[in-house]
Design a protein around this motif. Structure first.
Motif, PDB file in Angstrom:
ATOM      1  N   SER A  83       0.819  -1.215   0.000  1.00  0.00           N
ATOM      2  CA  SER A  83       0.000   0.000   0.000  1.00  0.00           C
ATOM      3  C   SER A  83       0.852   1.263   0.000  1.00  0.00           C
ATOM      4  O   SER A  83       2.002   1.269   0.445  1.00  0.00           O
ATOM      5  N   VAL A  84       0.242   2.323  -0.511  1.00  0.00           N
ATOM      6  CA  VAL A  84       0.823   3.663  -0.488  1.00  0.00           C
ATOM      7  C   VAL A  84      -0.209   4.584   0.134  1.00  0.00           C
ATOM      8  O   VAL A  84      -1.342   4.685  -0.360  1.00  0.00           O
ATOM      9  N   PHE A  85       0.146   5.247   1.231  1.00  0.00           N
ATOM     10  CA  PHE A  85      -0.733   6.190   1.912  1.00  0.00           C
ATOM     11  C   PHE A  85      -0.201   7.598   1.661  1.00  0.00           C
ATOM     12  O   PHE A  85       0.946   7.903   1.997  1.00  0.00           O
ATOM     13  N   MET A 133       1.071  -8.012   6.175  1.00  0.00           N
ATOM     14  CA  MET A 133       2.521  -7.992   6.349  1.00  0.00           C
ATOM     15  C   MET A 133       3.242  -7.469   5.118  1.00  0.00           C
ATOM     16  O   MET A 133       4.465  -7.477   5.055  1.00  0.00           O
ATOM     17  N   LYS A 134       2.493  -7.007   4.126  1.00  0.00           N
ATOM     18  CA  LYS A 134       3.095  -6.436   2.922  1.00  0.00           C
ATOM     19  C   LYS A 134       3.641  -5.037   3.246  1.00  0.00           C
ATOM     20  O   LYS A 134       3.181  -4.372   4.175  1.00  0.00           O
ATOM     21  N   PRO A 135       4.615  -4.560   2.467  1.00  0.00           N
ATOM     22  CA  PRO A 135       5.187  -3.239   2.754  1.00  0.00           C
ATOM     23  C   PRO A 135       4.202  -2.107   2.487  1.00  0.00           C
ATOM     24  O   PRO A 135       3.302  -2.239   1.654  1.00  0.00           O
ATOM     25  N   TYR A 136       4.370  -1.016   3.222  1.00  0.00           N
ATOM     26  CA  TYR A 136       3.603   0.194   2.921  1.00  0.00           C
ATOM     27  C   TYR A 136       4.545   1.381   2.819  1.00  0.00           C
ATOM     28  O   TYR A 136       5.650   1.375   3.350  1.00  0.00           O
ATOM     29  N   THR A 137       4.074   2.416   2.119  1.00  0.00           N
ATOM     30  CA  THR A 137       4.817   3.653   1.937  1.00  0.00           C
ATOM     31  C   THR A 137       3.922   4.802   2.351  1.00  0.00           C
ATOM     32  O   THR A 137       2.734   4.813   2.007  1.00  0.00           O
ATOM     33  N   ALA A 138       4.441   5.762   3.096  1.00  0.00           N
ATOM     34  CA  ALA A 138       3.696   6.967   3.452  1.00  0.00           C
ATOM     35  C   ALA A 138       4.342   8.155   2.744  1.00  0.00           C
ATOM     36  O   ALA A 138       5.552   8.365   2.857  1.00  0.00           O
ATOM     37  N   ILE A 139       3.547   8.917   2.006  1.00  0.00           N
ATOM     38  CA  ILE A 139       4.060   9.999   1.162  1.00  0.00           C
ATOM     39  C   ILE A 139       3.419  11.326   1.533  1.00  0.00           C
ATOM     40  O   ILE A 139       2.212  11.410   1.766  1.00  0.00           O
ATOM     41  N   CYS A 140       4.234  12.373   1.558  1.00  0.00           N
ATOM     42  CA  CYS A 140       3.766  13.752   1.711  1.00  0.00           C
ATOM     43  C   CYS A 140       4.549  14.610   0.731  1.00  0.00           C
ATOM     44  O   CYS A 140       5.777  14.603   0.741  1.00  0.00           O
ATOM     45  N   ALA A 141       3.844  15.321  -0.149  1.00  0.00           N
ATOM     46  CA  ALA A 141       4.516  16.179  -1.124  1.00  0.00           C
ATOM     47  C   ALA A 141       3.732  17.475  -1.316  1.00  0.00           C
ATOM     48  O   ALA A 141       3.579  17.978  -2.415  1.00  0.00           O
ATOM     49  N   ARG A 142       3.196  17.989  -0.242  1.00  0.00           N
ATOM     50  CA  ARG A 142       2.431  19.234  -0.214  1.00  0.00           C
ATOM     51  C   ARG A 142       1.385  19.253  -1.326  1.00  0.00           C
ATOM     52  O   ARG A 142       0.549  18.353  -1.393  1.00  0.00           O
ATOM     53  N   ASP A 143       1.397  20.225  -2.238  1.00  0.00           N
ATOM     54  CA  ASP A 143       0.321  20.305  -3.228  1.00  0.00           C
ATOM     55  C   ASP A 143       0.525  19.352  -4.408  1.00  0.00           C
ATOM     56  O   ASP A 143      -0.267  19.362  -5.345  1.00  0.00           O
ATOM     57  N   CYS A 144       1.555  18.531  -4.347  1.00  0.00           N
ATOM     58  CA  CYS A 144       1.770  17.494  -5.365  1.00  0.00           C
ATOM     59  C   CYS A 144       1.514  16.098  -4.798  1.00  0.00           C
ATOM     60  O   CYS A 144       1.859  15.101  -5.439  1.00  0.00           O
ATOM     61  N   THR A 145       0.930  16.017  -3.616  1.00  0.00           N
ATOM     62  CA  THR A 145       0.853  14.744  -2.904  1.00  0.00           C
ATOM     63  C   THR A 145       0.065  13.679  -3.656  1.00  0.00           C
ATOM     64  O   THR A 145       0.500  12.524  -3.744  1.00  0.00           O
ATOM     65  N   PHE A 146      -1.092  14.028  -4.205  1.00  0.00           N
ATOM     66  CA  PHE A 146      -1.876  12.989  -4.877  1.00  0.00           C
ATOM     67  C   PHE A 146      -1.144  12.461  -6.102  1.00  0.00           C
ATOM     68  O   PHE A 146      -1.073  11.237  -6.316  1.00  0.00           O
ATOM     69  N   ALA A 161       5.090  -6.411 -10.255  1.00  0.00           N
ATOM     70  CA  ALA A 161       4.100  -7.225 -10.983  1.00  0.00           C
ATOM     71  C   ALA A 161       3.008  -7.730 -10.044  1.00  0.00           C
ATOM     72  O   ALA A 161       2.636  -8.907 -10.044  1.00  0.00           O
ATOM     73  N   ALA A 162       2.500  -6.809  -9.220  1.00  0.00           N
ATOM     74  CA  ALA A 162       1.484  -7.149  -8.224  1.00  0.00           C
ATOM     75  C   ALA A 162       0.616  -5.928  -7.964  1.00  0.00           C
ATOM     76  O   ALA A 162       1.079  -4.786  -8.083  1.00  0.00           O
ATOM     77  N   PRO A 163      -0.651  -6.126  -7.597  1.00  0.00           N
ATOM     78  CA  PRO A 163      -1.530  -4.991  -7.318  1.00  0.00           C
ATOM     79  C   PRO A 163      -1.079  -4.222  -6.083  1.00  0.00           C
ATOM     80  O   PRO A 163      -0.470  -4.781  -5.170  1.00  0.00           O
ATOM     81  N   VAL A 164      -1.392  -2.924  -6.058  1.00  0.00           N
ATOM     82  CA  VAL A 164      -1.033  -2.021  -4.961  1.00  0.00           C
ATOM     83  C   VAL A 164      -2.264  -1.203  -4.591  1.00  0.00           C
ATOM     84  O   VAL A 164      -3.030  -0.780  -5.470  1.00  0.00           O
ATOM     85  N   LEU A 165      -2.434  -0.971  -3.305  1.00  0.00           N
ATOM     86  CA  LEU A 165      -3.525  -0.135  -2.794  1.00  0.00           C
ATOM     87  C   LEU A 165      -3.015   1.283  -2.579  1.00  0.00           C
ATOM     88  O   LEU A 165      -2.040   1.499  -1.852  1.00  0.00           O
ATOM     89  N   LEU A 166      -3.654   2.259  -3.209  1.00  0.00           N
ATOM     90  CA  LEU A 166      -3.353   3.676  -2.980  1.00  0.00           C
ATOM     91  C   LEU A 166      -4.453   4.273  -2.119  1.00  0.00           C
ATOM     92  O   LEU A 166      -5.641   4.137  -2.429  1.00  0.00           O
ATOM     93  N   VAL A 167      -4.068   4.947  -1.032  1.00  0.00           N
ATOM     94  CA  VAL A 167      -5.022   5.620  -0.147  1.00  0.00           C
ATOM     95  C   VAL A 167      -4.564   7.071   0.003  1.00  0.00           C
ATOM     96  O   VAL A 167      -3.453   7.333   0.470  1.00  0.00           O
TER      97      VAL A 167
END
Length: 272
Positions: A83-85, A133-146, A161-167
């Motif tokens: 996942s990517v939050f 137990m899969k890896p996650y990433t937390a991202i902050c990029a101000r007005d470019c975050t999405f 080569a696998a699905p990823v959840l974006l939140v």
């Protein structure tokens, strides 16, 4: 980018103060119905035990709600997804409350508030609640975050080569930091993105990164934009509007000071 990147949307989750849930949002965003006249109470994610549900801040509540609905919509087990939050502000109300306590009475600083203040709090709650137990990433990029969150999710999905959840989510900002990082209302969206097409896929996204001295930013229709106006994650709305419309569209997102992310949304025939 040397060549455009193709990815498939498998599932969608969405929640905003005036658009509580993807079923409501989809109808409103495509013009099939009017938005509810009043803001809805925040969602109560069933993934959390009752006590945790009550203590969880708004960021966690909305992030877990849309993440769960996107996985459900895609027919994917949350445990199976990296996942990517993405959040421009994280939880400024919690951070502001901590700062106020530290200034007035430091001994009363709450450990619970502290662990809710970190930028990856929602991701942590998600992995614990689902047992993922899969890896996650937390991202902050101000007005470019999405845009940054979307590109990161697509890059991970194609590389692994696998699905990823974006939140992606942001809530009302508060305190002195709100003058620098303003945000109003509550807005969260989630997508399950897959490098392979499945029968139930909703759309193909084709991403292209372009150098641009004046990065462009697409807007949703005025009546839809008004429903999330001022929220720090409002840039996400045009993509969800395109998914709701089911029509082909090209969306521009500001990726960096001199870069634009172009997103072509191509609807697909689906079968249940």
């Amino acid at each position: 980018m040397n060549a455009p990147l193709d990815i498939f949307v498998e599932g969608v989750g969405f929640w905003a103060s005036r658009l509580p849930g993807w079923d409501v949002a989809r109808a409103v965003l495509r013009g099939a119905s009017a938005a509810p006249p009043a803001a809805a109470a925040r969602p109560s994610p069933s993934l959390l035990p009752p006590a945790e549900r009550r203590r969880a801040p708004d960021t966690v509540a909305v992030a877990l709600e849309v993440a769960a609905r996107a996985c459900e919509n895609a027919g994917r087990d949350p445990k199976s997804l990296a996942s990517v939050f993405a959040s421009a502000n994280g939880d400024l109300p919690v951070s502001d409350a901590i700062c106020d306590t530290l200034a007035k009475n430091p001994a009363l600083t709450s450990p619970t508030k502290f662990h809710n203040s970190v930028h990856n709090a929602a991701a942590g709650y998600w992995t614990i609640a689902t047992g993922c137990m899969k890896p996650y990433t937390a991202i902050c990029a101000r007005d470019c975050t999405f845009a940054q969150g979307l590109l990161e999710s697509v890059a991970q999905a194609l590389t692994e080569a696998a699905p990823v959840l974006l939140v992606a989510y942001d809530i009302e900002s508060r305190g002195p930091a709100a003058t620098m990082q303003p945000s109003r209302g509550v807005l969260a969206g989630a997508l399950v993105l897959s490098p392979e097409r499945r029968e139930r896929n909703l759309a193909r996204l084709t991403l292209d990164v372009r150098e641009d001295a004046n990065p462009r930013r697409s807007a949703a229709r005025a009546e839809n934009s008004a429903l999330v106006a001022g929220n720090a994650m409002a840039d996400a709305l045009p993509l969800f509007e395109a998914l709701a419309d089911g029509t082909e569209r090209e969306i521009a997102q500001r990726l960096a000071p001199r870069m634009t992310l172009s997103i072509r949304v191509s609807p697909l025939e689906t079968s249940s």
